[in-house]
Design a protein around this motif. Structure first.
Motif, short mmCIF file in Angstrom:
data_model
loop_
_atom_site.label_atom_id
_atom_site.label_comp_id
_atom_site.label_asym_id
_atom_site.label_seq_id
_atom_site.Cartn_x
_atom_site.Cartn_y
_atom_site.Cartn_z
N MET A 218 -50.95 -21.69 41.49
CA MET A 218 -49.56 -21.25 41.50
C MET A 218 -49.47 -19.77 41.13
SD MET A 218 -46.44 -22.68 39.12
CE MET A 218 -46.61 -24.36 39.71
N ASN A 219 -48.60 -19.03 41.84
CA ASN A 219 -48.46 -17.60 41.58
C ASN A 219 -47.18 -17.25 40.84
OD1 ASN A 219 -49.63 -15.05 41.76
ND2 ASN A 219 -48.54 -14.51 43.63
N PHE A 220 -46.19 -18.14 40.89
CA PHE A 220 -44.93 -17.94 40.16
C PHE A 220 -44.53 -19.26 39.51
CE2 PHE A 220 -44.90 -14.50 43.17
CZ PHE A 220 -44.32 -13.44 42.48
N ASN A 221 -44.10 -19.17 38.26
CA ASN A 221 -43.69 -20.38 37.54
C ASN A 221 -42.31 -20.18 36.93
OD1 ASN A 221 -43.67 -22.86 36.26
ND2 ASN A 221 -44.97 -22.21 34.57
N HIS A 222 -41.33 -20.00 37.80
CA HIS A 222 -39.92 -19.86 37.39
C HIS A 222 -39.75 -18.84 36.28
CE1 HIS A 222 -39.14 -23.42 39.87
NE2 HIS A 222 -40.26 -23.89 39.36
N PRO A 223 -40.05 -17.56 36.57
CA PRO A 223 -40.07 -16.52 35.53
C PRO A 223 -38.73 -16.26 34.87
CG PRO A 223 -40.23 -15.56 37.74
CD PRO A 223 -40.39 -17.03 37.90
N TYR A 224 -37.62 -16.54 35.55
CA TYR A 224 -36.32 -16.24 34.94
C TYR A 224 -35.86 -17.31 33.96
CZ TYR A 224 -36.25 -12.57 38.44
OH TYR A 224 -36.56 -11.47 39.21
N LEU A 225 -36.73 -18.31 33.73
CA LEU A 225 -36.49 -19.27 32.65
C LEU A 225 -37.29 -18.89 31.41
CD1 LEU A 225 -36.60 -22.64 34.65
CD2 LEU A 225 -34.59 -21.32 33.98
N ALA A 226 -37.90 -17.71 31.43
CA ALA A 226 -38.72 -17.24 30.31
C ALA A 226 -37.86 -16.98 29.08
CB ALA A 226 -39.48 -15.97 30.70
N ILE A 227 -38.45 -17.19 27.90
CA ILE A 227 -37.70 -16.95 26.65
C ILE A 227 -38.20 -15.69 25.94
CG2 ILE A 227 -37.12 -19.38 26.32
CD1 ILE A 227 -39.43 -19.53 24.29
N SER A 228 -39.11 -14.96 26.57
CA SER A 228 -39.58 -13.69 26.01
C SER A 228 -40.23 -12.90 27.15
CB SER A 228 -40.60 -13.93 24.89
OG SER A 228 -41.79 -14.51 25.42
N ALA A 318 -31.82 -14.92 27.09
CA ALA A 318 -30.77 -14.07 27.66
C ALA A 318 -31.13 -12.58 27.52
CB ALA A 318 -29.44 -14.35 26.95
N LEU A 319 -31.65 -12.21 26.35
CA LEU A 319 -32.06 -10.81 26.14
C LEU A 319 -33.21 -10.44 27.07
CD1 LEU A 319 -31.92 -10.61 22.24
CD2 LEU A 319 -30.33 -9.55 23.86
N THR A 320 -34.12 -11.38 27.31
CA THR A 320 -35.23 -11.13 28.22
C THR A 320 -34.74 -10.85 29.63
OG1 THR A 320 -36.73 -12.54 26.94
CG2 THR A 320 -37.32 -12.13 29.23
N ILE A 321 -33.80 -11.66 30.10
CA ILE A 321 -33.25 -11.46 31.45
C ILE A 321 -32.56 -10.10 31.56
CG2 ILE A 321 -31.51 -12.27 33.10
CD1 ILE A 321 -34.06 -13.92 33.04
N ILE A 322 -31.79 -9.73 30.55
CA ILE A 322 -31.10 -8.43 30.58
C ILE A 322 -32.12 -7.30 30.65
CG2 ILE A 322 -29.69 -6.84 29.20
CD1 ILE A 322 -28.21 -9.36 28.11
N TYR A 323 -33.18 -7.40 29.84
CA TYR A 323 -34.22 -6.36 29.83
C TYR A 323 -34.92 -6.28 31.19
CZ TYR A 323 -37.64 -3.21 27.72
OH TYR A 323 -38.39 -2.10 27.40
N VAL A 324 -35.22 -7.44 31.76
CA VAL A 324 -35.90 -7.48 33.06
C VAL A 324 -35.01 -6.88 34.15
CG1 VAL A 324 -36.76 -9.03 34.87
CG2 VAL A 324 -37.42 -9.41 32.49
N LEU A 325 -33.70 -7.16 34.10
CA LEU A 325 -32.77 -6.59 35.09
C LEU A 325 -32.75 -5.07 35.00
CD1 LEU A 325 -29.67 -8.98 34.91
CD2 LEU A 325 -31.46 -8.91 36.64
N ILE A 326 -32.72 -4.54 33.78
CA ILE A 326 -32.74 -3.08 33.61
C ILE A 326 -34.05 -2.51 34.15
CG2 ILE A 326 -32.71 -1.20 31.93
CD1 ILE A 326 -30.95 -3.04 30.15
N ALA A 327 -35.16 -3.22 33.88
CA ALA A 327 -36.47 -2.76 34.37
C ALA A 327 -36.52 -2.72 35.89
CB ALA A 327 -37.57 -3.68 33.83
N TRP A 328 -35.85 -3.68 36.55
CA TRP A 328 -35.87 -3.70 38.02
C TRP A 328 -35.21 -2.46 38.63
CZ3 TRP A 328 -39.57 -6.11 39.74
CH2 TRP A 328 -39.88 -7.45 39.49
N VAL A 329 -34.34 -1.79 37.86
CA VAL A 329 -33.74 -0.54 38.35
C VAL A 329 -34.83 0.48 38.63
CG1 VAL A 329 -32.20 1.39 37.79
CG2 VAL A 329 -31.58 -0.95 37.11
N PHE A 330 -35.81 0.59 37.73
CA PHE A 330 -36.92 1.53 37.92
C PHE A 330 -37.73 1.14 39.16
CE2 PHE A 330 -35.94 1.67 33.41
CZ PHE A 330 -36.02 3.01 33.11
N PHE A 331 -37.92 -0.15 39.36
CA PHE A 331 -38.75 -0.64 40.46
C PHE A 331 -38.07 -0.40 41.80
CE2 PHE A 331 -40.77 -3.65 43.28
CZ PHE A 331 -42.07 -3.78 42.80
N ARG A 332 -36.76 -0.67 41.89
CA ARG A 332 -36.06 -0.63 43.19
C ARG A 332 -35.61 0.76 43.58
NH1 ARG A 332 -34.10 0.24 47.20
NH2 ARG A 332 -33.00 -1.12 48.69
#
Length: 421
Positions: A218-228, A318-332
């Motif tokens: 498996m290459n992805f395991n539902h990453p947006y359910l992560a708690i950290s 929730a904080l993890t998702i917010i941080y990841v969303l901000i990080a995606w700005v750099f990527f996109r």
């Protein structure tokens, strides 16, 4: 390119195993060939730009990029994936984790396995070469499981990712831009676009392999359910994350040489991971932003017990998702200026909902993305939901709906995002 680097690593592994006194020399040869090919074809233009910028600071006018041969601008298909795959083979042989194969056809079958060649997952030789040693008999259950993975992959890519991509592309092209809530929705759409785009490719690759009797992890395991953030990276692009962990982070010393050294090792690993994605400063910033988040997370966790962390898992998730969303700005984003603009607009207080009516179609697919991930969560966490699904044999109905959606609701055709890497 793949034949050349493949033959180098095939013979390097045999020489490493046969001449242990000179093993390090043959390993360095493997590294040199693979990293030089990556540098020439993927990073030469980027490096030339950076040197030109440095020269400009000292008022030296040298145009390095104009002097690069045209072939350096042509990126060989799948070079990032097969290079890492081939390097992992020689490293594992050097570490005595794997005996080299003397069958050149088996080696190249491993290296150029067509379902995952262009965009992964990055498979390990020790996981795959053993599967080539005997004829693969595909059972009916394996065949059905392969078909299911292919259907899921096409659904994720063509129905969810491609439809969300239209909205995201318009936003980053400057169409109907608005500050505040608008950009949070855009980044949420991109988060699911890139996830389902890449996960979709990986699922199709795994499904095709199963139809031939082979197994890819498996290459992805539902990453947006992560708690950290650490949990996120244990779930996101697992084959690449474990590659950097095993071949960069741990060899640097991992977390065994003190806290400060472990942070430095982690920063180096994340910055290299960002650079792997492309010869652009935004990917390096993306890797650095995640490294900063992981460092902060490590420091904060020292003050909490495991029981406290479990109680606060919803908040940390929730904080993890917010941080990841901000990080995606750099990527996109395509430039540092665009990164600054988008981040600035995200943190402006503006709750204007007008854009929702104008973009109702892509937002429906965003809701569908939530439903897709939510169904997995409920099936895992709610026993009655799992029993209901099994009792009424909803699997065939579920996959039939996916096929109908692929036929009637697929988005405009878009290339897989990770083809560019």
């Amino acid at each position: 390119m793949i034949v050349f680097s493949g033959f180098v690593d095939f013979f390097a592994a045999i020489l490493i195993n046969g001449y242990r006194k000179h093993a390090k020399l043959f390993l360095i040869l493997s590294f040199f060939v693979n990293l030089m090919s990556l540098s020439v074809f993927k990073y030469s233009s980027f490096l030339a730009d950076q040197f030109e910028n440095i020269f400009e600071i000292f008022s030296i006018s040298i145009q390095l990029k104009d002097k690069l041969p045209e072939f350096t601008y042509i990126l060989p298909v799948g070079i990032s994936f097969y290079t890492f795959q081939s390097m992992s083979y020689t490293i594992d042989v050097y570490r005595k984790n794997l005996k080299p194969t003397n069958n050149v056809l088996h080696f190249f079958s491993y290296l150029v396995m067509f379902p995952q060649l262009v965009a992964g997952p990055i498979i390990r030789a020790k996981d795959f070469l053993e599967q080539l040693n005997r004829e693969r008999k595909v059972s009916g259950i394996e065949f059905w499981n392969g078909i299911k993975l292919i259907i899921i992959g096409y659904f994720q890519k063509t129905v969810i990712a491609d439809n969300l991509g239209v909205f995201v592309d318009h936003a980053f092209a400057g169409v109907n831009n608005q500050p505040g809530l608008y950009w949070w929705i855009v980044m949420l759409c991109f988060a699911f676009q890139i996830y389902f785009d890449f996960s979709g490719y990986s699922q199709i690759a795994r499904g095709l392999a199963k139809l031939m009797g082979y197994h890819f992890k498996m290459n992805f395991n539902h990453p947006y359910l992560a708690i950290s953030l650490r949990d996120f990276w244990n779930r996101w692009h697992i084959s690449l994350s474990t590659w950097f962990r095993d071949f960069v982070y741990i060899p640097l010393g991992g977390s065994k040489k003190g806290r400060l050294k472990s942070h430095i090792n982690m920063w180096i690993t994340m910055l290299l991971s960002g650079l792997w994605h492309g010869a652009n400063i935004n990917f390096i910033l993306w890797g650095g932003f995640h490294a900063a988040g992981l460092s902060i997370e490590r420091i904060i966790k020292q003050f909490f017990t495991k029981s406290n962390i479990k109680v606060a898992s919803f908040i940390t998730g929730a904080l993890t998702i917010i941080y990841v969303l901000i990080a995606w700005v750099f990527f996109r984003s395509t430039s540092i200026e665009q990164i600054g603009t988008v981040l600035g607009q995200m943190f402006q207080l503006n709750l204007n909902y007008n854009f929702i009516e104008e973009n109702i179609n892509p937002l429906i697919f965003l809701l569908l993305a939530f439903v897709a991930e939510g169904s997995y969560y409920f099936e895992r966490e709610v026993a009655s939901f799992k029993r209901f699904k099994k009792q009424y044999d909803l699997e065939v109905f579920q996959y039939s709906l996916m096929i109908c959606a692929i036929v009637f609701f697929r988005g405009p055709e878009q290339e897989f995002i990770y083809f560019q890497f």
